[in-house]
Write an enzyme that holds these catalytic residues in place. Structure first.
Site, short mmCIF file in Angstrom:
data_model
loop_
_atom_site.label_atom_id
_atom_site.label_comp_id
_atom_site.label_asym_id
_atom_site.label_seq_id
_atom_site.Cartn_x
_atom_site.Cartn_y
_atom_site.Cartn_z
N SER A 1 1.40 -1.22 0.26
CA SER A 1 -0.47 0.01 0.22
C SER A 1 1.13 0.89 -0.09
CB SER A 1 -0.78 -0.28 1.23
OG SER A 1 -2.04 -1.15 0.95
N HIS B 1 -6.18 -8.61 -2.02
CA HIS B 1 -6.34 -9.19 -0.52
C HIS B 1 -7.33 -10.05 -0.99
CE1 HIS B 1 -4.07 -4.98 -0.90
NE2 HIS B 1 -3.71 -5.42 -0.13
N HIS C 1 -6.80 4.61 6.37
CA HIS C 1 -6.20 4.27 5.46
C HIS C 1 -5.45 5.09 4.63
CE1 HIS C 1 -4.84 1.35 2.40
NE2 HIS C 1 -4.91 2.18 0.98
N ASN D 1 1.33 3.50 11.39
CA ASN D 1 -0.07 3.35 12.51
C ASN D 1 0.34 2.79 13.18
OD1 ASN D 1 -0.83 1.99 10.68
ND2 ASN D 1 -1.81 1.20 12.18
N HIS E 1 -2.84 0.82 -4.51
CA HIS E 1 -2.75 0.01 -5.70
C HIS E 1 -2.46 0.35 -6.64
CE1 HIS E 1 -1.65 -2.82 -1.63
NE2 HIS E 1 -2.52 -1.89 -1.66
N TYR F 1 -9.19 -9.82 1.28
CA TYR F 1 -10.69 -8.69 2.20
C TYR F 1 -11.84 -7.97 0.91
CZ TYR F 1 -7.38 -5.35 1.39
OH TYR F 1 -6.56 -3.65 1.41
N GLU F 2 -11.13 -8.27 0.04
CA GLU F 2 -11.04 -7.92 -1.46
C GLU F 2 -12.31 -8.55 -1.99
OE1 GLU F 2 -8.87 -5.33 -4.18
OE2 GLU F 2 -7.63 -6.18 -3.48
N ALA G 1 1.98 -2.62 4.06
CA ALA G 1 2.19 -1.63 5.07
C ALA G 1 1.93 -1.94 5.95
CB ALA G 1 1.04 -0.21 4.69
N MET H 1 -2.58 -7.06 6.14
CA MET H 1 -4.21 -8.06 6.14
C MET H 1 -3.39 -8.63 4.59
SD MET H 1 -6.79 -5.04 6.17
CE MET H 1 -6.52 -4.19 7.77
N SER H 2 -1.80 -8.83 4.29
CA SER H 2 -1.65 -9.50 3.26
C SER H 2 -0.31 -10.05 3.27
CB SER H 2 -0.87 -8.17 2.41
OG SER H 2 0.37 -7.38 2.89
#
Ligand SMILES: O=P(O)(O)O[C@H]1O[C@H](CO)[C@@H](O)[C@H]1O
Ligand SMILES: Nc1nc2[nH]cnc2c(=O)[nH]1
Length: 305
Positions: A34, A87, A279, A245, A65, A89-90, A117, A221-222
């Protein structure tokens, strides 16, 4: 869909049509996380192939992306970089998320540099730190959603893949030598364990504490599906996580009951701002730190024997 049904031949054929001979057998693959697509900015002789033109590739629906595979030279080393990834979640199946890594392996890639990230769970790892992963905690792997679940599509690939050696010690060594050679302070870089969660939600405080207690330093998440596919394909892997973060994991909660009681007693109660992750923040830190990551990645690529 099983791996056996993935369109490897069609993908390789379509790439062979548009990528020149000197670039079509890349030695190193890079996955840009990201906000990190500028990692490929200094490649020369570049050829961009939009994901939409490669059979079997998906389209990343996430901001930051860029949906292109770029072939080019890093110095004189042929490299292929994914500008953007897919990902779970997509709503995408794992086989398709891992497909580009398997295509890279079939193009001849031997070393994979994965970037992402992440949120920090470790108070000693501040925002902006690049963390070299030495291990992962795949939460979905432990709860019945391992990306490698399914028929054994290739008998040459072990059914029971070991993952204790997922992150190449030799590439990690090259990384820290590169950091030193470029004049950065080794102590500004960290090593750590990445927890992979499915997303798309950022962690609740209790989830954050749970993952931290389980031994993770950063969370995202990846990456883990790509690393597992790369290991199945026999690649050397290094994974670099940019902390964008802090995961908010207070060990005490504000008591709304106490506040209401105070209000009932006539006291004035402040309503403090409650910080949340976004994000946008992730992309902004990526933008700020991508240049450092790019310089180191470039040096690592040149140092790979
Ligand atoms: O892992 P990458 O793709 O770098 O992105 C990270 O940032 C996004 C959340 O802000 C999620 O996709 C998370 O995995
Ligand atoms: N799960 C997760 N993914 C991230 N990607 C970037 N920051 C975060 C985070 O805090 N949590």
């Amino acid at each position: 869909m099983t791996d056996a049904q993935l369109p490897f031949a069609a993908a390789l054929e379509s790439l062979a049509k548009c990528v020149p001979q000197n670039l079509i057998r890349p030695k190193v693959g890079i996955i840009c996380g990201s906000g990190l697509s500028t990692l490929a900015a200094s490649l020369t002789d570049t050829v961009y192939v939009p994901y939409g033109e490669i059979p079997g590739f998906l389209i990343s629906t996430v901001d930051g992306h860029k949906n292109s595979l770029v072939f080019g030279l890093c110095g004189d080393v042929p490299v292929v970089a994914m500008l953007g990834r897919f990902h779970a979640y997509e709503g995408y199946p794992f086989q398709k998320i891992m497909f580009p890594v398997r295509v890279m392996a079939r193009l001849g890639v031997k070393n994979l540099i994965v970037t992402n990230a992440s949120g920090s769970l470790n108070p000693n790892i501040p925002v902006g730190t690049i963390v070299v992963l030495h291990d992962h905690l795949g939460i979905p792997n432990l709860s019945g959603f391992n990306p490698l679940l399914g028929p054994q599509h290739d008998k040459k690939i072990p059914r029971f893949l070991p993952t204790s050696n997922a992150y190449s010690t030799s590439l990690r060594r090259l990384f820290f030598h590169a950091v030193h050679e470029l004049g950065f302070n080794l102590d500004d870089f960290a090593e750590g364990t990445y927890a992979w969660v499915s997303g798309p939600t950022y962690e609740s405080p209790a989830e954050g504490r749970f993952i931290r207690a389980a031994g993770a330093d950063v969370v995202g998440m990846s990456t883990v599906p790509e690393v597992l596919a790369a290991k199945e394909e026999g690649l050397e892997v290094i994974a670099l996580s940019l902390v964008t973060n802090f995961v908010i994991i207070p060990d005490t909660y504000r008591s709304i009951k106490a506040e209401v009681k105070a209000q009932l007693e006539g006291k004035i109660v402040e309503d403090p701002l409650q910080p949340v992750v976004s994000h946008q923040e992730v992309l902004e830190i990526g933008l700020k730190k991508a240049e450092i990551m790019r310089a180191i990645v470039e040096r690592v690529v040149q140092k790979i024997p």
